[in-house]
Design a protein around this motif. Structure first.
Motif, PDB file in Angstrom:
ATOM      1  N   PRO A   1       0.797  -1.232   0.000  1.00 16.80           N
ATOM      2  CA  PRO A   1       0.000   0.000   0.000  1.00 16.80           C
ATOM      3  C   PRO A   1       0.825   1.276   0.000  1.00 16.80           C
ATOM      4  CG  PRO A   1      -0.988  -1.598   1.465  1.00 16.80           C
ATOM      5  CD  PRO A   1       0.337  -2.164   1.051  1.00 16.80           C
ATOM      6  N   ASP A   2       1.958   1.282   0.690  1.00 17.27           N
ATOM      7  CA  ASP A   2       2.754   2.505   0.760  1.00 17.27           C
ATOM      8  C   ASP A   2       3.481   2.815  -0.544  1.00 17.27           C
ATOM      9  OD1 ASP A   2       4.522   0.431   0.943  1.00 17.27           O
ATOM     10  OD2 ASP A   2       5.524   1.125   2.754  1.00 17.27           O
ATOM     11  N   SER A   3       3.391   1.910  -1.531  1.00 18.07           N
ATOM     12  CA  SER A   3       4.003   2.162  -2.834  1.00 18.07           C
ATOM     13  C   SER A   3       2.975   2.428  -3.931  1.00 18.07           C
ATOM     14  CB  SER A   3       4.880   0.974  -3.255  1.00 18.07           C
ATOM     15  OG  SER A   3       5.990   0.838  -2.392  1.00 18.07           O
ATOM     16  N   LEU A   4       1.699   2.369  -3.588  1.00 19.77           N
ATOM     17  CA  LEU A   4       0.674   2.587  -4.604  1.00 19.77           C
ATOM     18  C   LEU A   4       0.781   3.961  -5.252  1.00 19.77           C
ATOM     19  CD1 LEU A   4      -2.545   0.997  -3.054  1.00 19.77           C
ATOM     20  CD2 LEU A   4      -1.418   0.340  -5.187  1.00 19.77           C
ATOM     21  N   SER A   5       1.059   4.968  -4.459  1.00 17.19           N
ATOM     22  CA  SER A   5       1.157   6.323  -5.005  1.00 17.19           C
ATOM     23  C   SER A   5       2.243   6.412  -6.068  1.00 17.19           C
ATOM     24  CB  SER A   5       1.426   7.325  -3.883  1.00 17.19           C
ATOM     25  OG  SER A   5       1.512   8.635  -4.397  1.00 17.19           O
ATOM     26  N   TYR A   6       3.360   5.737  -5.849  1.00 14.34           N
ATOM     27  CA  TYR A   6       4.475   5.755  -6.800  1.00 14.34           C
ATOM     28  C   TYR A   6       4.018   5.267  -8.173  1.00 14.34           C
ATOM     29  CZ  TYR A   6       8.857   4.322  -9.028  1.00 14.34           C
ATOM     30  OH  TYR A   6       9.886   4.142  -9.916  1.00 14.34           O
ATOM     31  N   PHE A   7       3.207   4.204  -8.195  1.00 20.34           N
ATOM     32  CA  PHE A   7       2.796   3.610  -9.456  1.00 20.34           C
ATOM     33  C   PHE A   7       1.580   4.296 -10.076  1.00 20.34           C
ATOM     34  CE2 PHE A   7       4.992  -0.091  -7.487  1.00 20.34           C
ATOM     35  CZ  PHE A   7       5.981  -0.242  -8.458  1.00 20.34           C
ATOM     36  N   LEU A   8       0.687   4.868  -9.251  1.00 23.60           N
ATOM     37  CA  LEU A   8      -0.547   5.442  -9.774  1.00 23.60           C
ATOM     38  C   LEU A   8      -0.457   6.927 -10.098  1.00 23.60           C
ATOM     39  CD1 LEU A   8      -3.237   3.646  -7.570  1.00 23.60           C
ATOM     40  CD2 LEU A   8      -2.872   3.381 -10.039  1.00 23.60           C
ATOM     41  N   SER A   9       0.455   7.639  -9.465  1.00 21.92           N
ATOM     42  CA  SER A   9       0.538   9.086  -9.693  1.00 21.92           C
ATOM     43  C   SER A   9       0.816   9.449 -11.155  1.00 21.92           C
ATOM     44  CB  SER A   9       1.581   9.722  -8.769  1.00 21.92           C
ATOM     45  OG  SER A   9       2.860   9.165  -8.983  1.00 21.92           O
ATOM     46  N   PRO A  10       1.604   8.667 -11.907  1.00 25.19           N
ATOM     47  CA  PRO A  10       1.795   9.026 -13.320  1.00 25.19           C
ATOM     48  C   PRO A  10       0.503   9.004 -14.140  1.00 25.19           C
ATOM     49  CG  PRO A  10       3.501   7.504 -12.609  1.00 25.19           C
ATOM     50  CD  PRO A  10       2.472   7.533 -11.522  1.00 25.19           C
ATOM     51  N   TYR A  11      -0.534   8.326 -13.618  1.00 19.58           N
ATOM     52  CA  TYR A  11      -1.809   8.240 -14.328  1.00 19.58           C
ATOM     53  C   TYR A  11      -2.839   9.221 -13.770  1.00 19.58           C
ATOM     54  CZ  TYR A  11       0.351   3.949 -16.008  1.00 19.58           C
ATOM     55  OH  TYR A  11       1.213   3.043 -16.565  1.00 19.58           O
ATOM     56  N   GLY A  12      -2.408  10.108 -12.887  1.00 24.43           N
ATOM     57  CA  GLY A  12      -3.294  11.139 -12.365  1.00 24.43           C
ATOM     58  C   GLY A  12      -4.044  10.771 -11.102  1.00 24.43           C
ATOM     59  N   TYR A  13      -3.692   9.656 -10.463  1.00 23.58           N
ATOM     60  CA  TYR A  13      -4.370   9.231  -9.248  1.00 23.58           C
ATOM     61  C   TYR A  13      -3.572   9.642  -8.006  1.00 23.58           C
ATOM     62  CZ  TYR A  13      -7.323   6.390 -12.266  1.00 23.58           C
ATOM     63  OH  TYR A  13      -8.196   5.984 -13.228  1.00 23.58           O
ATOM     64  N   THR A  14      -4.297   9.996  -6.959  1.00 19.02           N
ATOM     65  CA  THR A  14      -3.673  10.282  -5.678  1.00 19.02           C
ATOM     66  C   THR A  14      -4.093   9.201  -4.690  1.00 19.02           C
ATOM     67  OG1 THR A  14      -5.509  11.676  -4.942  1.00 19.02           O
ATOM     68  CG2 THR A  14      -3.682  12.760  -6.101  1.00 19.02           C
ATOM     69  N   VAL A  15      -3.193   8.863  -3.785  1.00 13.46           N
ATOM     70  CA  VAL A  15      -3.435   7.767  -2.844  1.00 13.46           C
ATOM     71  C   VAL A  15      -3.249   8.257  -1.413  1.00 13.46           C
ATOM     72  CG1 VAL A  15      -2.737   5.450  -2.120  1.00 13.46           C
ATOM     73  CG2 VAL A  15      -2.602   6.093  -4.541  1.00 13.46           C
ATOM     74  N   GLU A  16      -4.217   7.958  -0.573  1.00 11.04           N
ATOM     75  CA  GLU A  16      -4.063   8.152   0.868  1.00 11.04           C
ATOM     76  C   GLU A  16      -3.987   6.771   1.507  1.00 11.04           C
ATOM     77  OE1 GLU A  16      -6.917  10.753   2.713  1.00 11.04           O
ATOM     78  OE2 GLU A  16      -7.171  11.875   0.847  1.00 11.04           O
ATOM     79  N   HIS A  17      -2.962   6.549   2.303  1.00 11.14           N
ATOM     80  CA  HIS A  17      -2.768   5.246   2.944  1.00 11.14           C
ATOM     81  C   HIS A  17      -2.607   5.444   4.443  1.00 11.14           C
ATOM     82  CE1 HIS A  17       0.271   1.990   4.204  1.00 11.14           C
ATOM     83  NE2 HIS A  17      -0.952   1.478   4.307  1.00 11.14           N
ATOM     84  N   TYR A  18      -3.423   4.728   5.212  1.00  8.20           N
ATOM     85  CA  TYR A  18      -3.355   4.806   6.663  1.00  8.20           C
ATOM     86  C   TYR A  18      -3.118   3.400   7.212  1.00  8.20           C
ATOM     87  CZ  TYR A  18      -5.657   9.211   5.582  1.00  8.20           C
ATOM     88  OH  TYR A  18      -5.978  10.440   5.052  1.00  8.20           O
ATOM     89  N   PHE A  19      -2.042   3.241   7.955  1.00  9.60           N
ATOM     90  CA  PHE A  19      -1.737   1.961   8.592  1.00  9.60           C
ATOM     91  C   PHE A  19      -1.903   2.139  10.093  1.00  9.60           C
ATOM     92  CE2 PHE A  19       1.306  -0.899  10.689  1.00  9.60           C
ATOM     93  CZ  PHE A  19       0.823  -2.119  10.238  1.00  9.60           C
ATOM     94  N   GLN A  20      -2.708   1.280  10.695  1.00 11.19           N
ATOM     95  CA  GLN A  20      -3.027   1.475  12.103  1.00 11.19           C
ATOM     96  C   GLN A  20      -3.522   0.178  12.731  1.00 11.19           C
ATOM     97  OE1 GLN A  20      -5.940   4.519  11.555  1.00 11.19           O
ATOM     98  NE2 GLN A  20      -7.278   3.203  10.378  1.00 11.19           N
ATOM     99  N   PRO A  21      -3.496   0.089  14.061  1.00 14.90           N
ATOM    100  CA  PRO A  21      -4.112  -1.062  14.728  1.00 14.90           C
ATOM    101  C   PRO A  21      -5.591  -1.116  14.382  1.00 14.90           C
ATOM    102  CG  PRO A  21      -2.779   0.213  16.260  1.00 14.90           C
ATOM    103  CD  PRO A  21      -2.901   1.039  15.010  1.00 14.90           C
ATOM    104  N   GLY A  22      -6.148  -2.300  14.309  1.00 17.59           N
ATOM    105  CA  GLY A  22      -7.553  -2.429  13.958  1.00 17.59           C
ATOM    106  C   GLY A  22      -8.087  -3.794  14.315  1.00 17.59           C
ATOM    107  N   THR A  23      -9.200  -4.128  13.694  1.00 16.97           N
ATOM    108  CA  THR A  23      -9.890  -5.380  13.981  1.00 16.97           C
ATOM    109  C   THR A  23     -10.010  -6.211  12.716  1.00 16.97           C
ATOM    110  OG1 THR A  23     -11.165  -4.325  15.733  1.00 16.97           O
ATOM    111  CG2 THR A  23     -12.016  -6.389  14.885  1.00 16.97           C
ATOM    112  N   VAL A  24      -9.813  -7.522  12.862  1.00 21.73           N
ATOM    113  CA  VAL A  24     -10.022  -8.464  11.774  1.00 21.73           C
ATOM    114  C   VAL A  24     -11.325  -9.200  12.044  1.00 21.73           C
ATOM    115  CG1 VAL A  24      -9.116 -10.444  10.508  1.00 21.73           C
ATOM    116  CG2 VAL A  24      -7.536  -8.780  11.506  1.00 21.73           C
ATOM    117  N   PHE A  25     -12.286  -9.067  11.108  1.00 23.27           N
ATOM    118  CA  PHE A  25     -13.558  -9.776  11.231  1.00 23.27           C
ATOM    119  C   PHE A  25     -13.483 -11.055  10.412  1.00 23.27           C
ATOM    120  CE2 PHE A  25     -14.519  -5.309  11.908  1.00 23.27           C
ATOM    121  CZ  PHE A  25     -15.286  -5.350  13.063  1.00 23.27           C
ATOM    122  N   MET A  26     -13.782 -12.187  11.058  1.00 22.94           N
ATOM    123  CA  MET A  26     -13.633 -13.462  10.376  1.00 22.94           C
ATOM    124  C   MET A  26     -14.931 -13.958   9.745  1.00 22.94           C
ATOM    125  SD  MET A  26     -10.965 -15.435  12.907  1.00 22.94           S
ATOM    126  CE  MET A  26     -10.851 -16.845  11.823  1.00 22.94           C
TER     127      MET A  26
END
Length: 212
Positions: free
Chosen positions: A143-168
């Motif tokens: 996810p932290d590299s998505l901006s590198y690959f998508l920005s040349p095509y005009g896309y902007t990426v916001e990525h948030y990494f944080q503690p959370g919950t996994v629903f099974m």
């Protein structure tokens, strides 16, 4: 960090008329002009279901497609369970190709999705995701590299990494502490998009498109 950019793979899906999030506009008006009180948005993960083969039931607006890991196709992989807004898996990866043509009154320019997993996940590619828009190659990266690959095509990426919950599953109380990559991508308008995640003891959820 090692970045991976894989060969373009394009998918197609049929078109269906569904309940839409905003009323159809006069044909002479701009396609993306929607009333403010009825925003154009749709969350695919809330409507998709699993079949008896543990694969996502194919619909005209969504189908499960192979996931790419280190240049290799995986799947379509079985999914362990349906969660309230997505899917939980325990092997391989899961990608879903969406086609929102005629499911929304407006063409989307934003997609959000989240990848939740156990912090103890020992898979060699625990955070890997797949993303493809019209005109872009199929991108397989963290996810932290998505901006590198998508920005040349005009896309902007916001990525948030944080503690959370996994629903099974949808069984009340069956959720566990984990970590979450939350991803928001904005850019040129699109009707087709593919998103996926490595679902080794992980959950792909909150897959929604909208127009802003």
């Amino acid at each position: 960090m090692k970045r991976k950019l894989l060969i373009p793979i394009f998918t197609s899906a049929a078109v269906i008329f569904l309940a839409i999030a905003c009323k159809k506009q006069n044909p002479t008006e701009p396609v993306n002009k929607c009333a403010e009180e009825t925003p154009c948005s749709f969350c695919f993960g809330e409507t998709l279901e699993l079949g008896t083969d543990s694969l996502i039931i194919t619909t005209p607006y969504a189908q499960q497609v192979p996931f790419l890991i280190d240049g290799q196709q995986v799947g379509p992989s079985p999914i362990r369970s349906k969660t309230p807004t997505g899917f939980y898996g325990y092997q391989g990866g899961v990608s879903i190709a969406f086609n929102s043509a005629n499911t929304l009154a407006c063409v989307s320019n934003k997609i959000t999705f989240a990848h939740a997993r156990f912090a103890s996940n020992t898979n060699p590619f625990p955070s890997l995701v797949n993303v493809q828009f019209p005109g872009t190659p199929l991108i397989s990266t963290t996810p932290d590299s998505l901006s590198y690959f998508l920005s040349p095509y005009g896309y902007t990426v916001e990525h948030y990494f944080q503690p959370g919950t996994v629903f099974m599953s949808q069984i009340p109380g069956e959720s566990f502490a984990g970590v979450v990559d939350s991803i928001i991508i904005r850019g040129p308008e699109f009707e087709t998009v593919t998103v996926g995640a490595n679902l080794f003891e992980s959950e792909l959820r909150s897959m929604c498109v909208a127009h802003e």
